[in-house]
Design a protein around this motif. Structure first.
Motif, mmCIF file in Angstrom:
data_model
loop_
_atom_site.group_PDB
_atom_site.id
_atom_site.type_symbol
_atom_site.label_atom_id
_atom_site.label_comp_id
_atom_site.label_asym_id
_atom_site.label_seq_id
_atom_site.Cartn_x
_atom_site.Cartn_y
_atom_site.Cartn_z
ATOM 1 N N SER A 258 93.789 37.102 36.748
ATOM 2 C CA SER A 258 93.377 36.112 37.895
ATOM 3 C C SER A 258 94.757 36.347 38.967
ATOM 4 O O SER A 258 94.508 36.223 40.175
ATOM 5 C CB SER A 258 93.376 34.929 37.347
ATOM 6 O OG SER A 258 92.108 34.448 36.689
ATOM 7 N N LEU B 120 94.068 39.272 40.705
ATOM 8 C CA LEU B 120 92.560 39.289 41.622
ATOM 9 C C LEU B 120 91.664 40.103 40.791
ATOM 10 O O LEU B 120 90.814 40.727 41.356
ATOM 11 C CB LEU B 120 92.974 39.892 42.977
ATOM 12 C CG LEU B 120 93.955 38.862 43.632
ATOM 13 C CD1 LEU B 120 94.075 39.579 45.111
ATOM 14 C CD2 LEU B 120 93.511 37.444 44.046
ATOM 15 N N ILE C 122 90.108 33.492 40.337
ATOM 16 C CA ILE C 122 90.313 34.372 41.565
ATOM 17 C C ILE C 122 90.785 33.263 42.750
ATOM 18 O O ILE C 122 91.459 33.639 43.767
ATOM 19 C CB ILE C 122 89.103 35.217 41.885
ATOM 20 C CG1 ILE C 122 88.867 36.087 40.802
ATOM 21 C CG2 ILE C 122 89.587 36.028 43.297
ATOM 22 C CD1 ILE C 122 90.249 37.076 40.411
ATOM 23 N N GLY C 123 89.851 32.097 42.999
ATOM 24 C CA GLY C 123 90.036 31.396 44.344
ATOM 25 C C GLY C 123 91.233 30.615 44.014
ATOM 26 O O GLY C 123 91.904 30.493 45.112
ATOM 27 N N LEU D 26 93.874 32.943 45.089
ATOM 28 C CA LEU D 26 93.968 33.142 46.700
ATOM 29 C C LEU D 26 94.564 31.928 47.465
ATOM 30 O O LEU D 26 95.134 32.073 48.489
ATOM 31 C CB LEU D 26 92.610 33.476 47.205
ATOM 32 C CG LEU D 26 91.979 34.746 46.850
ATOM 33 C CD1 LEU D 26 90.267 34.831 47.263
ATOM 34 C CD2 LEU D 26 92.350 35.892 47.506
ATOM 35 N N LEU E 1 98.306 32.146 47.114
ATOM 36 C CA LEU E 1 98.823 33.171 48.046
ATOM 37 C C LEU E 1 99.007 32.687 49.518
ATOM 38 O O LEU E 1 99.979 33.016 50.059
ATOM 39 C CB LEU E 1 98.030 34.676 48.029
ATOM 40 C CG LEU E 1 98.081 35.318 46.833
ATOM 41 C CD1 LEU E 1 97.089 36.510 46.749
ATOM 42 C CD2 LEU E 1 99.641 36.095 46.625
ATOM 43 N N TRP E 2 97.845 32.047 49.825
ATOM 44 C CA TRP E 2 97.763 31.234 51.080
ATOM 45 C C TRP E 2 98.903 30.251 51.142
ATOM 46 O O TRP E 2 99.548 30.423 52.188
ATOM 47 C CB TRP E 2 96.501 30.665 51.305
ATOM 48 C CG TRP E 2 96.599 29.896 52.705
ATOM 49 C CD1 TRP E 2 96.209 30.220 53.973
ATOM 50 C CD2 TRP E 2 96.929 28.522 52.825
ATOM 51 N NE1 TRP E 2 96.205 29.237 54.822
ATOM 52 C CE2 TRP E 2 96.597 28.133 54.094
ATOM 53 C CE3 TRP E 2 97.199 27.623 51.962
ATOM 54 C CZ2 TRP E 2 97.190 26.810 54.890
ATOM 55 C CZ3 TRP E 2 97.444 26.126 52.500
ATOM 56 C CH2 TRP E 2 97.189 25.731 53.886
ATOM 57 N N PHE F 219 100.693 42.361 48.489
ATOM 58 C CA PHE F 219 99.499 42.962 48.736
ATOM 59 C C PHE F 219 99.748 44.531 48.857
ATOM 60 O O PHE F 219 99.283 45.285 48.590
ATOM 61 C CB PHE F 219 99.067 42.652 49.954
ATOM 62 C CG PHE F 219 97.976 41.433 49.475
ATOM 63 C CD1 PHE F 219 96.986 41.425 49.048
ATOM 64 C CD2 PHE F 219 98.743 39.982 50.381
ATOM 65 C CE1 PHE F 219 96.193 40.223 48.837
ATOM 66 C CE2 PHE F 219 97.878 39.047 50.204
ATOM 67 C CZ PHE F 219 96.688 39.401 49.612
ATOM 68 N N TYR G 78 100.002 45.780 45.358
ATOM 69 C CA TYR G 78 98.676 45.450 44.948
ATOM 70 C C TYR G 78 97.730 46.784 45.238
ATOM 71 O O TYR G 78 96.796 47.213 44.597
ATOM 72 C CB TYR G 78 97.915 44.106 45.516
ATOM 73 C CG TYR G 78 96.529 44.347 44.972
ATOM 74 C CD1 TYR G 78 96.076 43.575 43.935
ATOM 75 C CD2 TYR G 78 95.241 44.407 45.755
ATOM 76 C CE1 TYR G 78 94.956 43.289 43.299
ATOM 77 C CE2 TYR G 78 94.180 44.323 45.261
ATOM 78 C CZ TYR G 78 93.878 43.961 43.887
ATOM 79 O OH TYR G 78 92.440 43.740 43.531
#
Length: 410
Positions: free
Chosen positions: A120, A123, A245-246, A249, A252-253, A269, A272
């Motif tokens: 997770s 991602l 995954i959500g 994310l 990360l935000w 990223f 990544y």
């Protein structure tokens, strides 16, 4: 044993068959019993080592690189950071892969909790990926049922480029790629291959279950609970993967609010993208080589499919950062529940039994292996079209020029 190949496999392995006296049990008996037993101390050591290394390198980059006065030097160091951190992240992904095979820890629950958290963070929908990856291991190199890098037949390849078909006398006339075009194809695969695979499982066989609902929106996606990749009872696990995954994310935000969008890209990223490259390249080169056979459903067997993969050499990096994921892949397909840290010992135990049917290509630099596979492995066709269905072996074919002679150690 060292064998030389030109445009075709040697007569010794032309049939693609395994000695009938060799069975999975024969190979298992040759391997020391301890090689099949994951240990908590080793699993925890690699887990904490890799996570600490990743966080340490990331924190050092965040605090130290902006202090460099020269913009050129700062740019170069950021690029080097991305490459190094990408390797470390790939190693962490490999540990999650081990968890998916219940090979990092002795018990199921620690494996799945750890694998879910690691993947997770990177991602990757852990439980969804684990399900499709399991099918790949069950049907490796079966062109009707495999889910990973299944090549087209000659007829399928022609149909994909039908706009040229009317003016071509044979397939060789229409697949002669310029070096620039080949390079662009390689870059496209390495840049977008992993997310594309997760979204629509693009490398599966045309006749597999994953392609049955390909016209539906996300019909073959790892993110859709009703995807044709999964059994109905797996829907809840797919939802859990999506929630993981959500959550990542969202994290990360949230992190981006503190460090800024530019720093978030450079710190997470950018590595990544390297992770994406390594996953795609390593998996592709495991199963794509001019000397590797493929099988239709009638001629396939588990042991033939498992040994139709190749060990490659990534040197110090592969051993210490990527956990031998490329160096000992044959043994992994034969015994996927075996911990990676016993791969070398187990491989040495079975090589005398497999003989020439153990495939190893450690003489080529990795990037040349990519070029070779892209130019020489366009499609597959049977070595003897008139043979009985249960006796046919499929081999890769390339462009009009014969492949260069090279040495492939076995």
């Amino acid at each position: 044993m060292s064998l030389n190949y030109s445009s075709h496999p040697s007569a010794e392995t032309k049939s693609g068959s395994i000695n009938k006296n060799v069975s999975i049990q024969t190979l298992r008996n040759a391997i020391p019993a301890h090689c099949f037993k994951p240990l908590y101390r080793w699993g925890l050591w690699y887990l904490f080592r890799d996570v600490a290394l990743m966080m340490g390198v990331m924190a050092s980059a965040y605090h130290l690189i902006p202090m460099i006065n020269s913009s050129i030097v700062r740019f170069v160091i950021w690029i080097l950071y991305g490459y190094l951190e990408g390797l470390i992240m790939t190693g962490i992904w490999v540990l999650g892969h081990e968890c998916g095979h219940s090979a990092l820890f002795p018990a199921e629950s620690p494996n799945h909790v750890t694998g879910f958290l690691l993947h997770s963070f990177l991602l990757t929908p852990y439980f969804a990926w684990r399900s499709s990856h399991r099918r790949h291991h069950i049907y490796a190199n079966n062109v009707a049922k495999d889910h990973t890098y299944v090549p087209p037949s000659k007829e399928e390849y022609l149909s994909r480029i039908s706009s040229f078909k009317q003016n071509a006398k044979n397939v060789e006339d229409i697949i002669e790629d310029s070096p620039l075009y080949t390079l662009c194809r390689i870059i496209l695969q390495q840049f977008a291959g992993w997310p594309t695979y997760l979204v629509n499982n693009i490398t599966a066989s045309s006749g597999s279950l994953s392609k049955a609902h390909s016209k539906k929106f996300l019909g073959t996606s790892h993110f859709r609970p009703s995807s044709s990749l999964f059994r109905p009872e797996e829907a809840n696990l797919v939802i859990i993967s999506d929630l993981g995954i959500g959550a990542m994310l969202a994290l990360l935000w949230y992190a981006g609010q503190f460090v800024g969008t530019k720093s978030l890209f450079l710190l997470y990223f950018q590595p990544y993208l390297w992770l994406n490259h390594w996953i795609v390249a390593i998996t592709y080169l495991h199963h794509t080589h001019p000397a590797l056979p493929k099988y239709d459903d009638d001629s396939w067997s588990f042991i033939k499919g498992a040994t139709a993969t190749v060990d490659r050499n990534l040197g110090w990096t592969g051993k210490h950062l990527l956990h031998d994921v490329a160096d000992y892949h044959v043994i992994h397909h034969l015994f996927p529940h075996m911990p990676f840290y016993y791969g070398e010992e187990a491989t040495k135990a079975i090589k005398p039994i497999l003989g020439s049917y153990y495939r190893e290509d450690k003489s080529h630099p990795f990037i040349f292996g990519l070029w070779e596979s892209f130019t020489q492995c366009q499609y597959v066709e049977p070595d003897d079209p008139d043979a009985d269905p249960g006796e046919q072996t499929l081999w890769y074919k390339g462009g009009p020029s014969p492949p260069p002679v090279y040495s492939m150690r076995r």
